[in-house]
Design a protein around this motif. Structure first.
Motif, PDB file in Angstrom:
ATOM      1  N   TYR A  32      13.351  17.373   9.117  1.00  0.00           N
ATOM      2  CA  TYR A  32      12.544  18.108   8.138  1.00  0.00           C
ATOM      3  C   TYR A  32      12.993  19.571   8.044  1.00  0.00           C
ATOM      4  CZ  TYR A  32       9.492  14.032   8.542  1.00  0.00           C
ATOM      5  OH  TYR A  32       8.993  12.754   8.546  1.00  0.00           O
ATOM      6  N   LEU A  33      13.394  20.152   9.163  1.00  0.00           N
ATOM      7  CA  LEU A  33      13.849  21.531   9.154  1.00  0.00           C
ATOM      8  C   LEU A  33      15.131  21.688   8.335  1.00  0.00           C
ATOM      9  CD1 LEU A  33      13.441  24.423  10.303  1.00  0.00           C
ATOM     10  CD2 LEU A  33      14.935  23.734  12.204  1.00  0.00           C
ATOM     11  N   SER A  34      15.954  20.650   8.298  1.00  0.00           N
ATOM     12  CA  SER A  34      17.212  20.738   7.550  1.00  0.00           C
ATOM     13  C   SER A  34      16.968  20.937   6.054  1.00  0.00           C
ATOM     14  CB  SER A  34      18.043  19.479   7.789  1.00  0.00           C
ATOM     15  OG  SER A  34      17.388  18.332   7.249  1.00  0.00           O
ATOM     16  N   PHE A  35      15.839  20.456   5.536  1.00  0.00           N
ATOM     17  CA  PHE A  35      15.524  20.670   4.125  1.00  0.00           C
ATOM     18  C   PHE A  35      15.273  22.151   3.837  1.00  0.00           C
ATOM     19  CE2 PHE A  35      14.656  16.170   4.582  1.00  0.00           C
ATOM     20  CZ  PHE A  35      15.147  15.630   3.398  1.00  0.00           C
ATOM     21  N   LEU A  36      14.614  22.851   4.783  1.00  0.00           N
ATOM     22  CA  LEU A  36      14.374  24.277   4.596  1.00  0.00           C
ATOM     23  C   LEU A  36      15.695  25.047   4.627  1.00  0.00           C
ATOM     24  CD1 LEU A  36      11.230  24.750   6.898  1.00  0.00           C
ATOM     25  CD2 LEU A  36      11.295  24.339   4.424  1.00  0.00           C
ATOM     26  N   ILE A  37      16.606  24.651   5.510  1.00  0.00           N
ATOM     27  CA  ILE A  37      17.910  25.318   5.572  1.00  0.00           C
ATOM     28  C   ILE A  37      18.710  25.046   4.304  1.00  0.00           C
ATOM     29  CG2 ILE A  37      20.077  25.443   6.861  1.00  0.00           C
ATOM     30  CD1 ILE A  37      18.525  24.812   9.381  1.00  0.00           C
ATOM     31  N   ARG A  38      18.611  23.826   3.802  1.00  0.00           N
ATOM     32  CA  ARG A  38      19.335  23.498   2.568  1.00  0.00           C
ATOM     33  C   ARG A  38      18.834  24.332   1.392  1.00  0.00           C
ATOM     34  NH1 ARG A  38      17.692  18.178  -0.454  1.00  0.00           N
ATOM     35  NH2 ARG A  38      15.965  19.634  -0.779  1.00  0.00           N
ATOM     36  N   ASP A  39      17.504  24.516   1.319  1.00  0.00           N
ATOM     37  CA  ASP A  39      16.934  25.285   0.203  1.00  0.00           C
ATOM     38  C   ASP A  39      17.109  26.793   0.383  1.00  0.00           C
ATOM     39  OD1 ASP A  39      16.186  22.880  -0.885  1.00  0.00           O
ATOM     40  OD2 ASP A  39      14.145  22.964  -0.045  1.00  0.00           O
ATOM     41  N   GLY A  40      17.564  27.222   1.565  1.00  0.00           N
ATOM     42  CA  GLY A  40      17.758  28.652   1.795  1.00  0.00           C
ATOM     43  C   GLY A  40      16.495  29.382   2.187  1.00  0.00           C
ATOM     44  N   THR A  72       0.852  -1.188   0.000  1.00  0.00           N
ATOM     45  CA  THR A  72       0.000   0.000   0.000  1.00  0.00           C
ATOM     46  C   THR A  72       0.885   1.233   0.000  1.00  0.00           C
ATOM     47  OG1 THR A  72      -1.662  -1.192   1.256  1.00  0.00           O
ATOM     48  CG2 THR A  72      -1.828   1.216   1.197  1.00  0.00           C
ATOM     49  N   ARG A  73       0.808   1.947  -1.084  1.00  0.00           N
ATOM     50  CA  ARG A  73       1.655   3.127  -1.220  1.00  0.00           C
ATOM     51  C   ARG A  73       1.002   4.308  -0.501  1.00  0.00           C
ATOM     52  NH1 ARG A  73       5.047   2.889  -6.210  1.00  0.00           N
ATOM     53  NH2 ARG A  73       4.980   0.720  -6.881  1.00  0.00           N
ATOM     54  N   SER A  74       1.799   5.013   0.259  1.00  0.00           N
ATOM     55  CA  SER A  74       1.339   6.220   0.949  1.00  0.00           C
ATOM     56  C   SER A  74       1.979   7.436   0.289  1.00  0.00           C
ATOM     57  CB  SER A  74       1.712   6.164   2.435  1.00  0.00           C
ATOM     58  OG  SER A  74       3.111   6.087   2.561  1.00  0.00           O
ATOM     59  N   GLU A  75       1.404   8.567   0.539  1.00  0.00           N
ATOM     60  CA  GLU A  75       1.960   9.781  -0.039  1.00  0.00           C
ATOM     61  C   GLU A  75       3.306  10.097   0.599  1.00  0.00           C
ATOM     62  OE1 GLU A  75      -0.579  13.016   0.789  1.00  0.00           O
ATOM     63  OE2 GLU A  75      -0.834  12.533   2.900  1.00  0.00           O
ATOM     64  N   ASN A  76       4.094  10.892  -0.050  1.00  0.00           N
ATOM     65  CA  ASN A  76       5.437  11.204   0.408  1.00  0.00           C
ATOM     66  C   ASN A  76       5.363  11.987   1.713  1.00  0.00           C
ATOM     67  OD1 ASN A  76       8.070  12.126   0.736  1.00  0.00           O
ATOM     68  ND2 ASN A  76       8.409  12.182  -1.460  1.00  0.00           N
ATOM     69  N   GLU A  77       5.648  11.288   2.826  1.00  0.00           N
ATOM     70  CA  GLU A  77       5.541  11.902   4.138  1.00  0.00           C
ATOM     71  C   GLU A  77       6.564  13.029   4.318  1.00  0.00           C
ATOM     72  OE1 GLU A  77       3.351  11.389   6.449  1.00  0.00           O
ATOM     73  OE2 GLU A  77       2.268   9.780   5.431  1.00  0.00           O
ATOM     74  N   THR A  78       7.759  12.862   3.771  1.00  0.00           N
ATOM     75  CA  THR A  78       8.792  13.873   3.959  1.00  0.00           C
ATOM     76  C   THR A  78       8.385  15.202   3.348  1.00  0.00           C
ATOM     77  OG1 THR A  78      10.499  12.158   3.973  1.00  0.00           O
ATOM     78  CG2 THR A  78      11.215  14.417   3.540  1.00  0.00           C
ATOM     79  N   THR A  79       7.937  15.169   2.093  1.00  0.00           N
ATOM     80  CA  THR A  79       7.538  16.407   1.411  1.00  0.00           C
ATOM     81  C   THR A  79       6.377  17.084   2.140  1.00  0.00           C
ATOM     82  OG1 THR A  79       8.228  15.446  -0.695  1.00  0.00           O
ATOM     83  CG2 THR A  79       6.789  17.376  -0.780  1.00  0.00           C
ATOM     84  N   LYS A  80       5.435  16.274   2.577  1.00  0.00           N
ATOM     85  CA  LYS A  80       4.266  16.832   3.273  1.00  0.00           C
ATOM     86  C   LYS A  80       4.679  17.505   4.578  1.00  0.00           C
ATOM     87  CE  LYS A  80       0.059  15.351   5.639  1.00  0.00           C
ATOM     88  NZ  LYS A  80      -0.797  14.188   5.996  1.00  0.00           N
ATOM     89  N   ASN A  81       5.533  16.854   5.370  1.00  0.00           N
ATOM     90  CA  ASN A  81       5.928  17.405   6.660  1.00  0.00           C
ATOM     91  C   ASN A  81       6.814  18.631   6.505  1.00  0.00           C
ATOM     92  OD1 ASN A  81       4.529  15.427   8.117  1.00  0.00           O
ATOM     93  ND2 ASN A  81       6.257  13.995   7.998  1.00  0.00           N
ATOM     94  N   VAL A  82       7.639  18.687   5.465  1.00  0.00           N
ATOM     95  CA  VAL A  82       8.456  19.871   5.229  1.00  0.00           C
ATOM     96  C   VAL A  82       7.574  21.082   4.949  1.00  0.00           C
ATOM     97  CG1 VAL A  82      10.111  20.917   3.631  1.00  0.00           C
ATOM     98  CG2 VAL A  82      10.501  18.601   4.473  1.00  0.00           C
ATOM     99  N   VAL A  83       6.492  20.896   4.192  1.00  0.00           N
ATOM    100  CA  VAL A  83       5.570  22.004   3.889  1.00  0.00           C
ATOM    101  C   VAL A  83       4.863  22.458   5.169  1.00  0.00           C
ATOM    102  CG1 VAL A  83       3.494  22.656   2.626  1.00  0.00           C
ATOM    103  CG2 VAL A  83       5.264  21.282   1.501  1.00  0.00           C
ATOM    104  N   VAL A  84       4.450  21.490   6.002  1.00  0.00           N
ATOM    105  CA  VAL A  84       3.759  21.843   7.248  1.00  0.00           C
ATOM    106  C   VAL A  84       4.676  22.653   8.165  1.00  0.00           C
ATOM    107  CG1 VAL A  84       2.730  20.891   9.349  1.00  0.00           C
ATOM    108  CG2 VAL A  84       2.168  19.901   7.120  1.00  0.00           C
ATOM    109  N   ILE A  85       5.926  22.228   8.295  1.00  0.00           N
ATOM    110  CA  ILE A  85       6.872  22.925   9.162  1.00  0.00           C
ATOM    111  C   ILE A  85       7.184  24.321   8.618  1.00  0.00           C
ATOM    112  CG2 ILE A  85       9.290  22.895   9.912  1.00  0.00           C
ATOM    113  CD1 ILE A  85       9.046  19.945  10.376  1.00  0.00           C
ATOM    114  N   SER A  86       7.253  24.436   7.289  1.00  0.00           N
ATOM    115  CA  SER A  86       7.505  25.750   6.693  1.00  0.00           C
ATOM    116  C   SER A  86       6.377  26.726   7.020  1.00  0.00           C
ATOM    117  CB  SER A  86       7.667  25.615   5.180  1.00  0.00           C
ATOM    118  OG  SER A  86       7.862  26.871   4.575  1.00  0.00           O
TER     119      SER A  86
END
Length: 334
Positions: free
Chosen positions: A253-261, A209-223
């Motif tokens: 998840y916060l590290s992705f926002l720092i990486r993207d600037g 059972t495929r689930s949606e990409n949890e990482t992308t979703k949580n990064v948007v929520v934290i942003s």
């Protein structure tokens, strides 16, 4: 060829003392000794610049005599190795000359000598029988073939040319010993009961059972949460006082926002690390000298507990998430 034997005169014993190994030997003496050994190596062609010269028997004896004299001065391992190397080459050349010895007009054949030796001691008598021999003599000869060789006959011949005292195992060699054949090891075949065999569970693409990409979703929520609470203390933002695992995930998840600037961190006037949302830098800003810096931060359980205590964190700013579950076959994995 003379046998290597290190003989010490009274004068040499006084010079060398009792120890044959001396790491503190005089350097001039060692240097001169190595030069002499190097000269002997050049004479035998061991330096590789020319083919090894073939010496006569007398020259080999003279080489061994000179090396014996040098060996009396050897007190180090390096010189002993050179000495051993020279003696090995001399031994090889002497062995080659021994095999090339000629008796009369023919060369000495070792295999032919062994065959004649076996025949002399009573072996292979059947080959010497003529066709006219009677049947009784043939039977007696065949019976004698299986018996041991008569070593006493050759021993009596050897004693006439040797002063060595014969012992019980004198001239006992491998000529009368048959080589034993190793028996092949028997392998027992183990029969397996097919009813006890278990096949691995076959999994098809439909079973997962495929689930949606949890990482992308949580990064948007934290942003989005960061834009609502900025500027905010880093630990107050990511630490979940009720769940250490999700606190680590929030930092991930916060590290992705720092990486993207789109997230930056600074130190406040009170000395606390604060983070805030920002616009992603453009290429021109980087060209004008703007530098993006990232660091590795460790968040262990001791740091997590200390942050909850110091900053008095009661409720998480990032809501508690449900554990992701994946179904594989008929089982669920969290």
């Amino acid at each position: 060829m003379p046998v290597r034997k290190k003989v010490k005169t009274d004068q040499e014993s006084h010079v060398m003392g009792d120890a044959s190994y001396d790491p503190d030997q005089d350097h001039d003496q060692v240097r001169g000794l190595r030069n002499k050994y190097r000269h002997e190596e050049l004479e035998l062609g061991l330096d590789g610049t020319k083919e090894r010269s073939e010496k006569t028997a007398d020259e080999l004896n003279e080489t061994v005599a000179r090396v014996n004299q040098l060996f009396n001065e050897v007190k180090g391992t390096s010189e002993a190795i050179k000495d051993s190397r020279i003696l090995n080459i001399v031994t090889e050349q002497a062995h080659t000359k021994a095999r090339a010895m000629k008796s009369g007009s023919g060369a000495f054949d070792v295999d032919d000598f062994i065959q004649k030796l076996v025949t002399f001691m009573g072996g292979r008598r059947a080959e010497q029988l003529d066709e006219d021999d009677d049947d009784d003599e043939r039977e007696n000869t065949r019976a004698a073939q299986g018996g041991p060789l008569d070593w006493e006959s050759i021993a009596r011949k050897a004693l006439a040319h040797s002063h060595r005292v014969p012992v019980s195992d004198f001239m006992l060699g491998p000529l009368s010993i048959e080589q034993k054949q190793r028996a092949a090891a028997k392998r027992t075949k183990i029969e397996k009961n097919k009813a006890d065999e278990k096949k691995p569970q076959a999994i098809t693409e439909d079973d997962i059972t495929r689930s949606e990409n949890e990482t992308t979703k949580n990064v948007v929520v934290i942003s989005n949460l960061l834009q609502q609470h900025m500027p905010v203390n880093l630990f107050r933002f990511i630490v979940n006082p009720n769940d250490f695992g999700q606190s680590v995930e929030n930092l991930f998840y916060l590290s992705f926002l720092i990486r993207d600037g789109t997230c930056a961190m600074t130190i406040s006037d009170d000395g606390e690390p604060e983070i805030f949302a920002c616009e992603r830098p453009t290429t021109d800003e980087y060209a004008n000298g703007l530098k993006k810096r990232q660091l590795v931060m460790e968040l262990d359980m001791a740091t997590w507990r200390r942050a909850v205590e110091v900053f008095d964190i009661r409720e998480p700013l990032i809501p508690q998430r449900k554990k992701a579950e994946t179904r594989i076959g008929n089982k669920w994995y969290g």
